[in-house]
Design a protein around this motif. Structure first.
Motif, PDB file in Angstrom:
ATOM      1  N   THR A 246      -1.057   3.068   4.632  1.00  0.00           N
ATOM      2  CA  THR A 246      -0.286   3.224   3.409  1.00  0.00           C
ATOM      3  C   THR A 246       0.940   4.090   3.674  1.00  0.00           C
ATOM      4  O   THR A 246       0.998   4.830   4.657  1.00  0.00           O
ATOM      5  CB  THR A 246      -1.123   3.871   2.287  1.00  0.00           C
TER       6      THR A 246
ATOM      7  N   ASN B 240       0.856  -1.183   0.000  1.00  0.00           N
ATOM      8  CA  ASN B 240       0.000   0.000   0.000  1.00  0.00           C
ATOM      9  C   ASN B 240       0.892   1.233   0.000  1.00  0.00           C
ATOM     10  O   ASN B 240       1.600   1.488   0.970  1.00  0.00           O
ATOM     11  CB  ASN B 240      -0.902   0.011   1.236  1.00  0.00           C
TER      12      ASN B 240
ATOM     13  N   GLY C  40      -5.293   5.249   2.886  1.00  0.00           N
ATOM     14  CA  GLY C  40      -5.856   4.039   3.456  1.00  0.00           C
ATOM     15  C   GLY C  40      -7.355   4.124   3.657  1.00  0.00           C
ATOM     16  O   GLY C  40      -8.025   3.096   3.812  1.00  0.00           O
TER      17      GLY C  40
END
Length: 327
Positions: free
Chosen positions: A226, A210, A215
């Motif tokens: 992330t 990610n 996120g």
């Protein structure tokens, strides 16, 4: 053609310009064609300065994955030397399995800017929007099947080390193969054998990170984070990918040389919950004890009042006391 133009711009001194006329002559194309290619490169994220009577100079490469930019960063001997980039795939693992069946080379890498049906362990959905790093590798290591299974541990170490080195983050590995920062999942690894090992000897490693998105766009069912959430800015995915492949190649070579204990030590240094009370959920039954680490074969070792119990990969979830570790 675009890559040839980038090669010309790259080979100029940092502050020097290269004229559109010299580019057109070198490539036997018109000045209008040069201009069109430059505009396309700018749209792809390349920062190219243009000045009348001077020409063009390359100022900055994009943060987004780009084949030419990634190839400039690679420092590996094999991993990524066969490289395929797609705008979208259902699953990079599925695509590289097809390549394996067709005799794909060791080190082949498939990257997708987004996946539509990405999946993790136990066929769990892995959300893969634009801005992440979604890649799969085809490996044909000089290893027995038992040792090859440890390559998921190797990938975890390589990925954790990369994130720690590049961004100075406190990275942890949640057994067996989730990468965790601040108690939230930022990356995962999926290892799959392609075909019968005795005849094919091919392992597929899927890696998802990610990265350059929020996120908040992900499902709340699994606490995730992330790199953009943590750092407050986008990261260069080409640099991240190149460093990951470099570190992973070192780990593969180390394992091929028989350094299993070194791998276990490196993995343990990143592990969540070592020597702490944990609870293991397996087939609906909960086991409590002290997480003592992993064996050479990758099995988790749980100390339950002096008795050691082992658990194999893919069957359990783990939550360290006072620290949530996502499944």
């Amino acid at each position: 053609m675009r890559n040839k133009i980038l090669d010309i711009l790259k080979n100029q001194q940092r502050e020097e310009f290269v004229s559109g006329e010299s580019i057109s002559q070198a490539l036997s194309i018109t000045r209008a064609a040069v201009w069109k290619q430059i505009q396309g490169l700018k749209e792809a994220g390349y920062e190219i300065e243009g000045q009348t009577k001077k020409g063009y100079r390359l100022v900055k490469i994009p943060c987004a994955i780009d084949l030419w930019a990634l190839q400039q960063e690679l420092r590996t001997q094999a991993l990524g030397r066969q490289l395929f980039l797609f705008e979208e795939l259902p699953s990079t693992n599925d695509r590289i399995k097809d390549m394996a069946r067709q005799g794909g080379e060791h080190g082949t890498v498939v990257i997708a800017k987004r996946q539509t049906i990405g999946h993790g362990r136990m066929q769990r959905v892995w959300e893969s929007p634009d801005g992440g790093l979604w890649l799969s590798l085809l490996l044909k290591p000089r290893l027995s099947l038992g040792d090859a299974a440890k390559l998921t541990l190797s990938a975890g170490v390589a990925l954790a080390q990369t994130l720690q080195d590049l961004y100075r983050l406190e990275v942890r590995i949640k057994w067996p193969n989730d990468i965790v920062i601040q108690g939230r999942k930022i990356a995962g690894i999926l290892g799959e054998v392609a075909g019968e090992w005795n005849t094919v000897q091919t392992l597929i490693l899927g890696i998802g990170v990610n990265a350059n998105f929020s996120g908040q766009t992900l499902s709340p069912k699994i606490p995730a984070i992330t790199l953009q959430d943590i750092l407050g800015h986008e990261v260069n995915l080409n640099h991240l990918t190149a460093e990951l492949l470099f570190n992973l190649e070192k780990e593969v070579q180390s394992l091929e040389q028989g350094d299993v204990q070194g791998l276990i030590q490196r993995w343990t240094s990143f592990a969540v919950g070592i020597n702490r009370p944990v609870r293991i959920e397996k087939a609906g039954i909960s086991y409590g004890g002290i997480f003592k680490g992993i064996r050479d074969n990758g099995e988790l070792v749980l100390d339950q009042e002096g008795q050691e119990i082992t658990f194999s990969s893919g069957e359990v979830s783990l939550r360290a006391e006072e620290q949530y570790s996502p499944e």
